[in-house]
Design an enzyme around this catalytic site. Structure first.
Site, mmCIF file in Angstrom:
data_model
loop_
_atom_site.group_PDB
_atom_site.id
_atom_site.type_symbol
_atom_site.label_atom_id
_atom_site.label_comp_id
_atom_site.label_asym_id
_atom_site.label_seq_id
_atom_site.Cartn_x
_atom_site.Cartn_y
_atom_site.Cartn_z
ATOM 1 N NE ARG A 219 -4.323 -1.283 0.104
ATOM 2 C CZ ARG A 219 -4.530 -2.339 -0.696
ATOM 3 N NH1 ARG A 219 -3.594 -2.721 -1.548
ATOM 4 N NH2 ARG A 219 -5.680 -2.993 -0.663
ATOM 5 C CD GLU B 281 -2.993 3.008 -5.357
ATOM 6 O OE1 GLU B 281 -3.979 2.260 -5.518
ATOM 7 O OE2 GLU B 281 -1.905 2.597 -4.963
ATOM 8 C CG HIS C 104 -3.191 -0.949 -6.770
ATOM 9 N ND1 HIS C 104 -3.561 -0.311 -5.622
ATOM 10 C CD2 HIS C 104 -3.279 -2.281 -6.496
ATOM 11 C CE1 HIS C 104 -3.863 -1.200 -4.684
ATOM 12 N NE2 HIS C 104 -3.700 -2.403 -5.204
HETATM 13 C C1 DGY Z 1 -5.888 -6.123 -2.682
HETATM 14 O O1 DGY Z 1 -6.539 -7.156 -2.853
HETATM 15 O O2 DGY Z 1 -5.771 -5.594 -1.584
HETATM 16 C C2 DGY Z 1 -5.266 -5.519 -3.886
HETATM 17 O O3 DGY Z 1 -4.510 -4.402 -3.566
HETATM 18 C C3 DGY Z 1 -6.288 -5.177 -4.947
HETATM 19 O O4 DGY Z 1 -7.372 -4.565 -4.390
#
Ligand code: DGY
Length: 321
Positions: free
Chosen positions: A240, A269, A287
């Site tokens: 993240r 994002e 992402h």
């Molecule tokens: C997650 O599953 O957390 C990925 O980042 C995609 O949403």
């Protein structure tokens, strides 16, 4: 009127997921893949028994408090749940689930792509060839960092971190990790445990982040911690954006303390950080860690498995609140 639970799928999911959902639920789909605001999430909640959202829908404490009490479960199509205020949703009596396991391989693939791409200057080289700017070659040209045999530090040795460790071993990397708890030997698979992050940083020629974003991990890689990495280290983040202080990362790249970085996740994002565009030493993706056909189906099915269990009166396997 249908006697099936009414389910709102907030984003466009894989065809197989949507077909299964349509078979078993009274679905409100989102074929145009619109992004909904907090007010829209709240308004629409009055129409449904369950929501199947992605990390793009934010269930803050304020949204949670204003959701309709018709909503009984939020079955996330994501492993990360930092977009959900779990305590607030729990206080509303809403069950929350996620989709662990099924995206570990895909995410580790992207982490390794970023690691290799950052080390071997992939985005710089690709841009040069596309632009017709590749005009010469010499042994001094586009020299990067070798990956094979180097030390790989992993922060967060959960499911994705352990797959990343295995991929690293495939490149003869020496794997080190920091985790809240030391793993048993069969999960450690020879990796060296560090009981504090600073010790891991000191040995990590490559550092890959695989921990969730929580208040404790926000800005985990700040100026001081980046300075603790060896000179010429490479940072990879597929977890993240909140884990990295982006201004500090820019400074570390500009000073040359970090040789390069690979990022799939950003503070902002979609969009990313416009200041990153000027840095040739950054290899970035939008992402897409879990974005493979296989994994999208598996994530959708896992979210539906959780819903099926809930509506059958069983405990969903992936309940997080
Ligand atoms: C997650 O599953 O957390 C990925 O980042 C995609 O949403």
């Amino acid at each position: 009127m249908s006697d099936k639970p009414r389910l709102w799928i907030t984003r466009k999911l894989s065809a197989a997921t949507e077909a299964r959902a349509q078979r078993d639920y009274d679905v409100i789909p989102n074929p145009e893949d619109e992004v909904f605001s907090a007010e829209e999430l709240i308004a629409k909640s009055a129409e449904v028994d369950a929501i199947l959202p992605c990390h793009s829908e934010v269930f803050s404490a304020d949204v949670a408090a204003r959701l309709s009490d018709r909503v009984k479960i939020i079955a996330n199509h994501s492993v990360g749940v930092d977009h959900c205020d779990l305590a607030a949703l729990k206080a509303q009596g809403i069950v929350v689930t996620n989709t662990p396991d099924v995206l570990s391989d895909a995410t580790a693939e992207i982490a390794f792509l970023l690691l290799l791409g950052a080390a071997r200057r992939a985005s710089e080289g690709d841009r040069m060839v596309r632009a017709g700017a590749w005009t010469s070659w010499s042994p001094a040209f586009m020299v990067g960092q070798q990956v094979t045999g180097k030390r790989l530090g992993i922060v967060g040795m959960g499911r994705v971190g352990r797959v990343m460790a295995r991929r690293g071993r495939g490149f003869d990397m020496e794997v080190h990790y920091y985790n809240r708890k030391r793993l048993p030997p069969e999960l450690e698979e020879g990796a060296t445990f560090h009981d504090n992050l600073d010790d891991l940083l000191a040995v990590s020629e490559f550092l890959s982040l695989h921990c969730p974003a929580t208040p404790e991990t926000t800005d985990l890689m700040n100026r001081e911690r980046l300075a603790k990495l060896p000179a010429g280290a490479i940072l990879v983040n597929t977890a993240r954006g909140a884990l990295v202080d982006e201004a500090a990362l820019i400074e570390a790249l500009q000073s040359g303390h970090l040789a390069a970085a690979g990022l799939d996740v950003f503070r902002q994002e979609p969009g990313g950080n416009p200041a990153f565009a000027a840095l040739d030493t950054l290899f970035m993706l939008p992402h897409i860690g879990s974005a493979t056909r296989d994994t999208r189906d598996a994530m959708g099915f896992r979210a539906l498995d959780n819903l099926d269990a809930f509506f059958a009166g069983r405990e969903p396997a992936d309940r997080v609140a």
